[in-house]
Design a protein around this motif. Structure first.
Motif, PDB file in Angstrom:
ATOM      1  N   UNK A   7      93.565  -2.872 -12.928  1.00  0.00           N
ATOM      2  CA  UNK A   7      93.873  -4.246 -13.285  1.00  0.00           C
ATOM      3  C   UNK A   7      94.566  -4.994 -12.150  1.00  0.00           C
ATOM      4  N   UNK A   8      95.286  -4.268 -11.313  1.00  0.00           N
ATOM      5  CA  UNK A   8      96.004  -4.928 -10.216  1.00  0.00           C
ATOM      6  C   UNK A   8      95.126  -5.192  -8.999  1.00  0.00           C
ATOM      7  N   UNK A   9      93.940  -4.600  -8.966  1.00  0.00           N
ATOM      8  CA  UNK A   9      93.060  -4.775  -7.804  1.00  0.00           C
ATOM      9  C   UNK A   9      92.678  -6.234  -7.582  1.00  0.00           C
ATOM     10  N   UNK A  10      92.237  -6.983  -8.614  1.00  0.00           N
ATOM     11  CA  UNK A  10      91.895  -8.391  -8.360  1.00  0.00           C
ATOM     12  C   UNK A  10      93.063  -9.202  -7.807  1.00  0.00           C
ATOM     13  N   UNK A  11      94.270  -8.962  -8.315  1.00  0.00           N
ATOM     14  CA  UNK A  11      95.434  -9.689  -7.825  1.00  0.00           C
ATOM     15  C   UNK A  11      95.718  -9.381  -6.370  1.00  0.00           C
ATOM     16  N   UNK A  12      95.656  -8.076  -6.001  1.00  0.00           N
ATOM     17  CA  UNK A  12      95.883  -7.708  -4.608  1.00  0.00           C
ATOM     18  C   UNK A  12      94.797  -8.264  -3.697  1.00  0.00           C
ATOM     19  N   UNK A  13      93.563  -8.238  -4.187  1.00  0.00           N
ATOM     20  CA  UNK A  13      92.445  -8.759  -3.395  1.00  0.00           C
ATOM     21  C   UNK A  13      92.618 -10.258  -3.153  1.00  0.00           C
ATOM     22  N   UNK A  14      93.006 -10.972  -4.185  1.00  0.00           N
ATOM     23  CA  UNK A  14      93.238 -12.415  -4.041  1.00  0.00           C
ATOM     24  C   UNK A  14      94.370 -12.694  -3.054  1.00  0.00           C
ATOM     25  N   UNK A  15      95.442 -11.878  -3.100  1.00  0.00           N
ATOM     26  CA  UNK A  15      96.570 -12.061  -2.185  1.00  0.00           C
ATOM     27  C   UNK A  15      96.137 -11.818  -0.740  1.00  0.00           C
ATOM     28  N   UNK A  16      95.332 -10.781  -0.505  1.00  0.00           N
ATOM     29  CA  UNK A  16      94.879 -10.485   0.851  1.00  0.00           C
ATOM     30  C   UNK A  16      93.975 -11.601   1.385  1.00  0.00           C
ATOM     31  N   UNK A  17      93.076 -12.092   0.537  1.00  0.00           N
ATOM     32  CA  UNK A  17      92.179 -13.172   0.966  1.00  0.00           C
ATOM     33  C   UNK A  17      92.977 -14.430   1.278  1.00  0.00           C
ATOM     34  N   UNK A  18      93.962 -14.744   0.433  1.00  0.00           N
ATOM     35  CA  UNK A  18      94.805 -15.921   0.678  1.00  0.00           C
ATOM     36  C   UNK A  18      95.570 -15.775   1.989  1.00  0.00           C
ATOM     37  N   UNK A  19      96.066 -14.564   2.251  1.00  0.00           N
ATOM     38  CA  UNK A  19      96.798 -14.339   3.496  1.00  0.00           C
ATOM     39  C   UNK A  19      95.892 -14.540   4.709  1.00  0.00           C
ATOM     40  N   UNK A  20      94.656 -14.076   4.624  1.00  0.00           N
ATOM     41  CA  UNK A  20      93.716 -14.252   5.726  1.00  0.00           C
ATOM     42  C   UNK A  20      93.400 -15.720   5.957  1.00  0.00           C
TER      43      UNK A  20
END
Length: 273
Positions: A7-20
């Motif tokens: 469940x936390x994967x989408x949130x982490x993925x969104x955070x990484x994309x936003x950081x990039x």
């Protein structure tokens, strides 16, 4: 446990994309700042021969030293004046329950709705009549007034979220209103004051239009105006522009690192009111 991790994967993925996304412009800035002027390849391609010559040339040709000093003076003095006067104005507005206090607070909020460009030309003539055109004193006076409405709004709403128990206890112990304000209220305002220092400093440091208008015809210049000389009608020296931008970012970035822990805390507290 695996279900919680999935469940936390989408949130982490969104955070990484936003950081990039946010890091990408910084990469372009630094990549072009260290690129030789003869390299005309795409800005997306990392430079194969990084050089520090752009920083030296930008520093010497644009007189960045005096420009940084002028920007530091304007940002520091105007920020200090805004913090002092906005705090003293916001405290009675936040604690008073009189109708006049609410009307005065609303009057200050009008300054948040009006764009400063509306008063830019009238204020230009006022500065001319005062003999301040061409000096950084005109910028200090301008920014001190421009940043006052937002500063009063943030401090007053932050104060309204705080209880009055400490102030009342200080008065019972014999403190005057001024001592209660100086020794009790002001220390409680450190989060919101740290936020104001950052927000006001960034606004003042990066402004281009006002210094260009008020300092035209004089030797004084702030950083954005000093860097503007690399932009011409027929050619623009982008490596020097980006090198100068990297140099100009250093002081304001250092200021943010000092006050960063206050920013979110103070801004969130101010909005609660």
């Amino acid at each position: 446990m695996m279900r919680s991790f999935s469940r936390s994967i989408p949130g982490h993925l969104f955070a990484y994309i936003s950081a990039l996304i946010f890091i990408f412009p910084v990469y372009i800035l630094i990549n072009l700042a260290i690129r030789p002027t003869t390299d005309l390849s795409s800005a997306l391609i990392p430079t194969s021969h990084p050089t520090a010559a752009n920083f030296i040339e930008a520093w010497e040709r644009s007189s960045l030293g005096p420009a940084i000093l002028n920007s530091l003076i304007v940002t520091t003095v105007s920020g200090f004046l805004v913090v002092i006067f906005a705090t003293m104005a916001a405290y009675p507005l936040a604690r008073s329950t009189a109708r006049l206090s609410s009307a005065t607070f609303s009057f200050f909020l009008v300054g948040l709705l009006l764009p400063f460009q509306v008063a830019l030309i009238p204020l230009y003539f006022t500065m001319r009549d005062l003999g301040l055109l061409g000096s950084i004193g005109s910028l200090i006076l301008f920014y001190s007034g421009l940043l006052m409405p937002f500063s009063i709004f943030l401090i007053a709403t932050f104060l309204r979220s705080l209880g009055t128990e400490y102030e009342e206890a200080a008065r019972i112990d014999g403190c005057s209103d001024f001592r209660a304000f100086a020794h009790i209220v002001v220390p409680l305002l450190r989060p919101v004051l740290g936020t104001l220092v950052i927000l006001n400093a960034v606004t003042t440091w990066n402004d281009f239009l006002t210094p260009l208008l008020y300092l035209t015809g004089s030797q004084a210049a702030t950083i954005p105006v000093a860097l503007y000389q690399f932009v011409g009608q027929y050619t623009t020296q982008w490596p020097l522009v980006f090198a100068g931008l990297v140099i100009s970012m250093a002081p304001i970035l250092l200021l943010y690192l000092v006050f960063q822990r206050y920013v979110i805390q103070g801004f969130a507290g101010g909005l609660k009111g």
